[in-house]
Design a protein around this motif. Structure first.
Motif, PDB file in Angstrom:
ATOM      1  N   LEU A  42      39.215  27.358  43.157  1.00 11.29           N
ATOM      2  CA  LEU A  42      38.040  28.024  42.599  1.00 11.29           C
ATOM      3  C   LEU A  42      38.356  29.495  42.421  1.00 11.29           C
ATOM      4  O   LEU A  42      38.879  30.134  43.342  1.00 11.29           O
ATOM      5  N   ALA A  43      38.024  30.021  41.260  1.00  6.90           N
ATOM      6  CA  ALA A  43      38.099  31.459  41.003  1.00  6.90           C
ATOM      7  C   ALA A  43      36.659  31.957  41.006  1.00  6.90           C
ATOM      8  O   ALA A  43      35.825  31.432  40.273  1.00  6.90           O
ATOM      9  N   SER A  69      33.052  33.746  27.669  1.00  5.22           N
ATOM     10  CA  SER A  69      33.874  34.742  26.981  1.00  5.22           C
ATOM     11  C   SER A  69      35.351  34.367  26.951  1.00  5.22           C
ATOM     12  O   SER A  69      36.140  35.017  26.279  1.00  5.22           O
ATOM     13  N   GLY A  70      35.741  33.332  27.701  1.00  5.31           N
ATOM     14  CA  GLY A  70      37.134  32.903  27.728  1.00  5.31           C
ATOM     15  C   GLY A  70      37.972  33.601  28.787  1.00  5.31           C
ATOM     16  O   GLY A  70      39.179  33.392  28.853  1.00  5.31           O
ATOM     17  N   LYS A  71      37.357  34.437  29.630  1.00  3.71           N
ATOM     18  CA  LYS A  71      38.110  35.100  30.694  1.00  3.71           C
ATOM     19  C   LYS A  71      38.596  34.103  31.745  1.00  3.71           C
ATOM     20  O   LYS A  71      39.613  34.326  32.389  1.00  3.71           O
ATOM     21  N   LEU A  72      37.836  33.028  31.913  1.00  2.07           N
ATOM     22  CA  LEU A  72      38.228  31.946  32.821  1.00  2.07           C
ATOM     23  C   LEU A  72      38.052  30.613  32.112  1.00  2.07           C
ATOM     24  O   LEU A  72      37.066  30.409  31.410  1.00  2.07           O
ATOM     25  N   SER A 104      48.001  30.380  36.125  1.00  2.00           N
ATOM     26  CA  SER A 104      47.977  30.400  34.653  1.00  2.00           C
ATOM     27  C   SER A 104      46.915  31.319  34.049  1.00  2.00           C
ATOM     28  O   SER A 104      46.887  31.485  32.843  1.00  2.00           O
ATOM     29  N   GLN A 105      46.048  31.916  34.879  1.00  2.00           N
ATOM     30  CA  GLN A 105      44.997  32.775  34.354  1.00  2.00           C
ATOM     31  C   GLN A 105      44.951  34.092  35.125  1.00  2.00           C
ATOM     32  O   GLN A 105      45.238  34.132  36.318  1.00  2.00           O
ATOM     33  N   THR A 106      44.571  35.137  34.433  1.00  2.00           N
ATOM     34  CA  THR A 106      44.332  36.416  35.079  1.00  2.00           C
ATOM     35  C   THR A 106      42.874  36.460  35.492  1.00  2.00           C
ATOM     36  O   THR A 106      41.985  36.182  34.683  1.00  2.00           O
ATOM     37  N   LEU A 107      42.631  36.801  36.742  1.00  2.00           N
ATOM     38  CA  LEU A 107      41.267  36.821  37.253  1.00  2.00           C
ATOM     39  C   LEU A 107      40.508  38.060  36.767  1.00  2.00           C
ATOM     40  O   LEU A 107      41.085  39.144  36.687  1.00  2.00           O
ATOM     41  N   PRO A 108      39.215  37.891  36.484  1.00  2.00           N
ATOM     42  CA  PRO A 108      38.394  39.068  36.191  1.00  2.00           C
ATOM     43  C   PRO A 108      38.340  39.986  37.419  1.00  2.00           C
ATOM     44  O   PRO A 108      38.531  39.535  38.560  1.00  2.00           O
ATOM     45  N   SER A 112      38.485  36.401  43.222  1.00  2.00           N
ATOM     46  CA  SER A 112      39.606  35.933  44.021  1.00  2.00           C
ATOM     47  C   SER A 112      39.607  34.405  43.987  1.00  2.00           C
ATOM     48  O   SER A 112      38.705  33.792  43.413  1.00  2.00           O
ATOM     49  N   TYR A 113      40.619  33.829  44.605  1.00  2.00           N
ATOM     50  CA  TYR A 113      40.727  32.372  44.659  1.00  2.00           C
ATOM     51  C   TYR A 113      40.334  31.854  46.035  1.00  2.00           C
ATOM     52  O   TYR A 113      40.562  32.505  47.052  1.00  2.00           O
ATOM     53  N   ARG A 114      39.762  30.677  46.059  1.00  2.00           N
ATOM     54  CA  ARG A 114      39.548  29.907  47.272  1.00  2.00           C
ATOM     55  C   ARG A 114      40.041  28.499  46.973  1.00  2.00           C
ATOM     56  O   ARG A 114      39.977  28.036  45.836  1.00  2.00           O
ATOM     57  N   THR A 115      40.497  27.818  48.013  1.00  2.00           N
ATOM     58  CA  THR A 115      41.024  26.468  47.858  1.00  2.00           C
ATOM     59  C   THR A 115      40.221  25.499  48.708  1.00  2.00           C
ATOM     60  O   THR A 115      39.923  25.777  49.870  1.00  2.00           O
TER      61      THR A 115
END
Length: 174
Positions: A42-43, A69-72, A104-108, A112-115
Motif C-alpha cells: 500500500l502506498a 491524476s495518474g500519480k499512483l 515501479s512508481q514514484t510516491l507523491p 510511504s509504503y506499508r506491507t
C-alpha cells in the motif's frame, strides 16, 4: 392530501429498495479461511484519530486524486490496525492505494509504503456489491465466520476496493 403523501412515501421507499438491491445490499459476503500467498503493498499515509474527523476523509480524497491524476496506479485500499467496531470512535488506519510493487512508481510527497505480509492466516471476505454497501457486509460476514469457526481476530484488516471486481477484506486471525 394524505393519500398523496402516502403514495409518495411508498414510491420513495420502493425506489430506495430497488437502488439498494441493485447496489448489492441484499447479498451476503463469501468468507473463507485462507493463508495469504503474496504480500500486498500500500502506498499512502497513516491516520490515527476520530473516524468522523475531516482529516480522515481528506486522506481518502487525496488517495483518490493521486489515482485520478495518474500519480499512483492501483486500487483503493486501507490497512486498519484496530477493530471495525472501535473505528467509529477512533481509527488507526493506513489510507492509500494498493500497488503492484514498491519500485515501479514514484510516491507523491508525504506518502510511504506499508506491507500486508504473505503467510498470514486470514478470513477473506468478498462480495459482489458496490463499495458503498460492501464494508458493512464484509465485516459482518467476517465477524460471523470468526464466531462460527471459533477463531480469534487480531484486529488487523486489509481492505481492497478494486475498480473492476469484488470488494474484499482480509482479517488476520490467530
Amino acid at each position: 392530501m394524505n393519500r398523496i403523501f402516502l403514495a409518495l412515501a411508498l414510491l420513495l421507499t420502493v425506489g430506495f429498495a430497488v437502488v439498494y438491491w441493485q447496489m448489492g445490499g441484499l447479498k451476503g459476503a463469501t468468507v473463507t479461511l485462507e493463508t495469504t500467498t503474496r504480500p500486498y503493498f500500500l502506498a499512502g499515509r497513516y491516520y490515527a484519530g476520530p473516524a468522523q474527523d475531516e482529516a480522515f476523509g481528506d486522506l481518502t480524497r487525496e488517495a483518490y486524486n493521486a489515482r485520478k491524476s495518474g500519480k499512483l496506479r492501483g486500487d483503493f485500499g486501507n490497512i486498519f490496525y484496530n477493530s471495525p467496531e472501535s473505528t467509529r470512535d477512533s481509527a488507526r488506519v493506513f489510507v492509500g492505494v494498493l500497488v503492484a510493487d514498491t519500485t515501479s512508481q514514484t510516491l507523491p510527497e508525504g506518502y510511504s509504503y506499508r506491507t500486508f505480509p504473505a503467510g498470514q492466516r486470514v478470513l477473506h471476505a468478498r462480495i459482489q456489491a458496490s463499495y458503498l454497501v460492501a464494508p458493512d457486509k464484509l465485516y459482518s460476514g467476517i465477524k460471523a465466520a470468526a464466531e462460527d469457526q471459533k477463531l480469534t481476530l487480531t484486529h488487523l484488516y486489509l481492505e481492497h476496493f478494486p475498480d473492476q471486481g469484488e470488494p474484499e477484506v482480509f482479517a488476520v486471525v490467530k
